[in-house]
Design an enzyme around this catalytic site. Structure first.
Site, PDB file in Angstrom:
ATOM      1  N   GLU A 126      26.908  30.356  58.119  1.00  0.00           N
ATOM      2  CA  GLU A 126      28.304  30.805  58.122  1.00  0.00           C
ATOM      3  C   GLU A 126      29.212  29.588  58.166  1.00  0.00           C
ATOM      4  O   GLU A 126      29.096  28.720  59.041  1.00  0.00           O
ATOM      5  CB  GLU A 126      28.641  31.760  59.282  1.00  0.00           C
ATOM      6  CG  GLU A 126      30.129  32.147  59.190  1.00  0.00           C
ATOM      7  CD  GLU A 126      30.566  33.417  59.875  1.00  0.00           C
ATOM      8  OE1 GLU A 126      29.737  34.116  60.471  1.00  0.00           O
ATOM      9  OE2 GLU A 126      31.788  33.707  59.810  1.00  0.00           O
ATOM     10  N   GLU A 134      31.328  24.671  61.894  1.00  0.00           N
ATOM     11  CA  GLU A 134      32.726  24.859  62.321  1.00  0.00           C
ATOM     12  C   GLU A 134      33.283  23.514  62.790  1.00  0.00           C
ATOM     13  O   GLU A 134      32.617  22.795  63.522  1.00  0.00           O
ATOM     14  CB  GLU A 134      32.777  25.916  63.444  1.00  0.00           C
ATOM     15  CG  GLU A 134      34.110  26.107  64.138  1.00  0.00           C
ATOM     16  CD  GLU A 134      35.273  26.447  63.210  1.00  0.00           C
ATOM     17  OE1 GLU A 134      35.196  27.455  62.491  1.00  0.00           O
ATOM     18  OE2 GLU A 134      36.262  25.684  63.187  1.00  0.00           O
ATOM     19  N   ASP A 150      40.683  29.230  55.478  1.00  0.00           N
ATOM     20  CA  ASP A 150      42.122  28.942  55.563  1.00  0.00           C
ATOM     21  C   ASP A 150      42.722  29.022  54.159  1.00  0.00           C
ATOM     22  O   ASP A 150      42.228  28.365  53.241  1.00  0.00           O
ATOM     23  CB  ASP A 150      42.341  27.551  56.176  1.00  0.00           C
ATOM     24  CG  ASP A 150      41.920  27.533  57.646  1.00  0.00           C
ATOM     25  OD1 ASP A 150      42.318  28.441  58.391  1.00  0.00           O
ATOM     26  OD2 ASP A 150      41.162  26.622  58.036  1.00  0.00           O
ATOM     27  N   LYS A 160      50.597  27.728  50.317  1.00  0.00           N
ATOM     28  CA  LYS A 160      51.684  27.056  49.581  1.00  0.00           C
ATOM     29  C   LYS A 160      51.081  26.237  48.443  1.00  0.00           C
ATOM     30  O   LYS A 160      50.064  25.555  48.652  1.00  0.00           O
ATOM     31  CB  LYS A 160      52.467  26.130  50.509  1.00  0.00           C
ATOM     32  CG  LYS A 160      53.256  26.888  51.546  1.00  0.00           C
ATOM     33  CD  LYS A 160      54.068  25.953  52.406  1.00  0.00           C
ATOM     34  CE  LYS A 160      54.806  26.751  53.472  1.00  0.00           C
ATOM     35  NZ  LYS A 160      55.130  25.977  54.649  1.00  0.00           N
ATOM     36  N   ASP A 194      42.084  37.436  52.406  1.00  0.00           N
ATOM     37  CA  ASP A 194      43.224  38.348  52.309  1.00  0.00           C
ATOM     38  C   ASP A 194      44.339  37.723  51.472  1.00  0.00           C
ATOM     39  O   ASP A 194      45.473  38.175  51.545  1.00  0.00           O
ATOM     40  CB  ASP A 194      43.741  38.714  53.714  1.00  0.00           C
ATOM     41  CG  ASP A 194      44.120  37.491  54.529  1.00  0.00           C
ATOM     42  OD1 ASP A 194      43.586  36.400  54.270  1.00  0.00           O
ATOM     43  OD2 ASP A 194      44.958  37.619  55.448  1.00  0.00           O
ATOM     44  N   THR A 245      37.931  40.961  62.067  1.00  0.00           N
ATOM     45  CA  THR A 245      38.302  39.924  63.030  1.00  0.00           C
ATOM     46  C   THR A 245      39.818  39.859  63.147  1.00  0.00           C
ATOM     47  O   THR A 245      40.550  40.464  62.373  1.00  0.00           O
ATOM     48  CB  THR A 245      37.793  38.546  62.571  1.00  0.00           C
ATOM     49  OG1 THR A 245      38.477  38.200  61.362  1.00  0.00           O
ATOM     50  CG2 THR A 245      36.293  38.528  62.342  1.00  0.00           C
ATOM     51  N   GLU A 296      41.366  38.950  59.840  1.00  0.00           N
ATOM     52  CA  GLU A 296      41.483  40.064  58.896  1.00  0.00           C
ATOM     53  C   GLU A 296      42.584  41.017  59.362  1.00  0.00           C
ATOM     54  O   GLU A 296      43.387  41.486  58.559  1.00  0.00           O
ATOM     55  CB  GLU A 296      40.143  40.803  58.784  1.00  0.00           C
ATOM     56  CG  GLU A 296      40.240  41.972  57.816  1.00  0.00           C
ATOM     57  CD  GLU A 296      38.889  42.558  57.425  1.00  0.00           C
ATOM     58  OE1 GLU A 296      37.859  42.121  57.956  1.00  0.00           O
ATOM     59  OE2 GLU A 296      38.888  43.465  56.565  1.00  0.00           O
TER      60      GLU A 296
HETATM   61  C1  LIG Z   1      41.128  31.394  59.202  1.00  0.00           C
HETATM   62  S1  LIG Z   1      39.790  30.937  60.213  1.00  0.00           S
HETATM   63  C2  LIG Z   1      38.613  32.256  59.950  1.00  0.00           C
HETATM   64  C3  LIG Z   1      37.620  32.397  61.066  1.00  0.00           C
HETATM   65  C4  LIG Z   1      36.518  33.468  60.862  1.00  0.00           C
HETATM   66  N1  LIG Z   1      35.734  33.219  59.675  1.00  0.00           N
HETATM   67  C5  LIG Z   1      37.099  34.863  60.810  1.00  0.00           C
HETATM   68  O1  LIG Z   1      37.013  35.493  59.752  1.00  0.00           O
HETATM   69  O2  LIG Z   1      37.620  35.296  61.838  1.00  0.00           O
HETATM   70  C6  LIG Z   1      39.071  29.585  59.307  1.00  0.00           C
HETATM   71  C7  LIG Z   1      38.071  28.790  60.116  1.00  0.00           C
HETATM   72  O3  LIG Z   1      37.473  27.820  59.257  1.00  0.00           O
HETATM   73  C8  LIG Z   1      37.368  26.578  59.962  1.00  0.00           C
HETATM   74  N2  LIG Z   1      37.288  25.522  58.936  1.00  0.00           N
HETATM   75  C9  LIG Z   1      38.245  25.143  58.057  1.00  0.00           C
HETATM   76  N3  LIG Z   1      37.789  24.183  57.240  1.00  0.00           N
HETATM   77  C10 LIG Z   1      36.495  23.956  57.604  1.00  0.00           C
HETATM   78  C11 LIG Z   1      35.501  23.058  57.137  1.00  0.00           C
HETATM   79  N4  LIG Z   1      35.738  22.225  56.133  1.00  0.00           N
HETATM   80  N5  LIG Z   1      34.307  23.076  57.743  1.00  0.00           N
HETATM   81  C12 LIG Z   1      34.044  23.929  58.786  1.00  0.00           C
HETATM   82  N6  LIG Z   1      34.956  24.788  59.269  1.00  0.00           N
HETATM   83  C13 LIG Z   1      36.168  24.807  58.683  1.00  0.00           C
HETATM   84  C14 LIG Z   1      38.613  26.546  60.822  1.00  0.00           C
HETATM   85  O4  LIG Z   1      38.480  25.663  61.914  1.00  0.00           O
HETATM   86  C15 LIG Z   1      38.694  28.016  61.263  1.00  0.00           C
HETATM   87  O5  LIG Z   1      37.930  28.242  62.431  1.00  0.00           O
END
Ligand SMILES: C[S@@+](CC[C@H](N)C(=O)[O-])C[C@H]1O[C@@H](n2cnc3c(N)ncnc32)[C@H](O)[C@@H]1O
Length: 245
Positions: A76, A101, A151, A155, A187, A223, A226
């Site tokens: 994941e 992560e 993420d 923009k 989304d 989550t 979402e």
């Molecule tokens: C918007 S959150 C979504 C979290 C989870 N997947 C959910 O659906 O609830 C995006 C996550 O990706 C992590 N993240 C972003 N870029 C990453 C990277 N290059 N490697 C590992 N994690 C990353 C961020 O720290 C964050 O915890």
């Protein structure tokens, strides 16, 4: 390990534009306690190159040893605090689930969540998923990749930060075993379109649902991220690609 493998890995580990903001890793006291108590059990120690989210290109991890068994492997990417990872790992006790992560306080929350279960099929690497996939995950070894709500960097001037580029698609496809599945949800409609465009044009990936989006994957709990998209009136797009050849 020297020569071309190192050079290839360095291209990824020394990325200038990354998909995350280098935030402070300051933790709340309860997060700090969870980190101290459970880090050794779940978080893999990896040699770094420079930053705390990098991985030394010569690093390697024996995943069979790390999990204590040889089993199907799920990776994941960016699970955040593990809101979907923990119940999904519980539902797949036969699988080893590797979480990549970057954000330490989120990992601490995941550790606290894991400690409330008796799960032993999760291991976590605190690193940029690009470097981790390149350096730690062997080619052809992964049964499923999960990438939920990456993420969006919505923009236009930030699109270059989006994780899912053609390069990352190629790297991830190479880590899947033939027949392995990559499941994605977002989304943000324009990101979903772009992801489809990138994955459709990769020769070893085939859309499991060639006529459209994947149906919502029942196994994936809703989550906080979402929920935020739904509350803002955004549509959720699921995708599923299989490695062919
Ligand atoms: C918007 S959150 C979504 C979290 C989870 N997947 C959910 O659906 O609830 C995006 C996550 O990706 C992590 N993240 C972003 N870029 C990453 C990277 N290059 N490697 C590992 N994690 C990353 C961020 O720290 C964050 O915890």
């Amino acid at each position: 390990m020297m020569g071309s493998t190192v050079e290839r890995a360095e291209r990824h580990t020394r990325r200038e534009v990354v998909s995350f903001v280098r935030r402070s890793n300051r933790m709340r006291p309860n997060q700090r306690r969870a980190w101290e108590a459970y880090r050794d059990r779940f978080v893999l120690d990896v040699p770094r190159l420079d930053t705390s989210t990098s991985i030394h290109p010569a690093a390697s991890v024996d995943l069979i040893e790390a999990f204590g068994r040889d089993a199907e492997l799920i990776v994941e990417i960016g699970p955040g605090p593990g809101e979907s990872l923990i119940p999904m790992a519980a539902a797949r006790p036969q699988a080893n689930v590797l979480a990549l992560e970057v954000y330490q306080p989120a990992i601490a929350r995941m550790l606290a969540g894991l400690a409330r279960t008796d799960l032993d099929n999760v291991r976590i690497v605190e690193a940029d998923a690009v470097a981790a996939m390149e350096c730690l995950v062997p080619p052809g070894s992964v049964d499923e990749i999960w990438l939920f709500f990456p993420d969006p960097w919505h923009k236009a001037r930030h699109h270059k930060r989006r994780l899912l580029t053609p390069g990352f698609a190629a790297l991830s496809a190479s880590r899947l075993r033939p027949g392995g599945i990559w499941r994605i949800a977002t989304d943000w409609g324009d990101y979903a379109d772009r992801i489809r465009e990138v994955l459709d044009s990769h020769p070893s990936l085939a859309n499991v649902y060639p006529d459209g989006w994947a149906p919502r994957w029942d196994a994936r709990p809703i989550t906080h991220f979402e929920r935020r998209g739904l509350d803002a009136g955004r549509e959720i797009f699921d995708l599923a690609y299989r490695r062919v050849g």
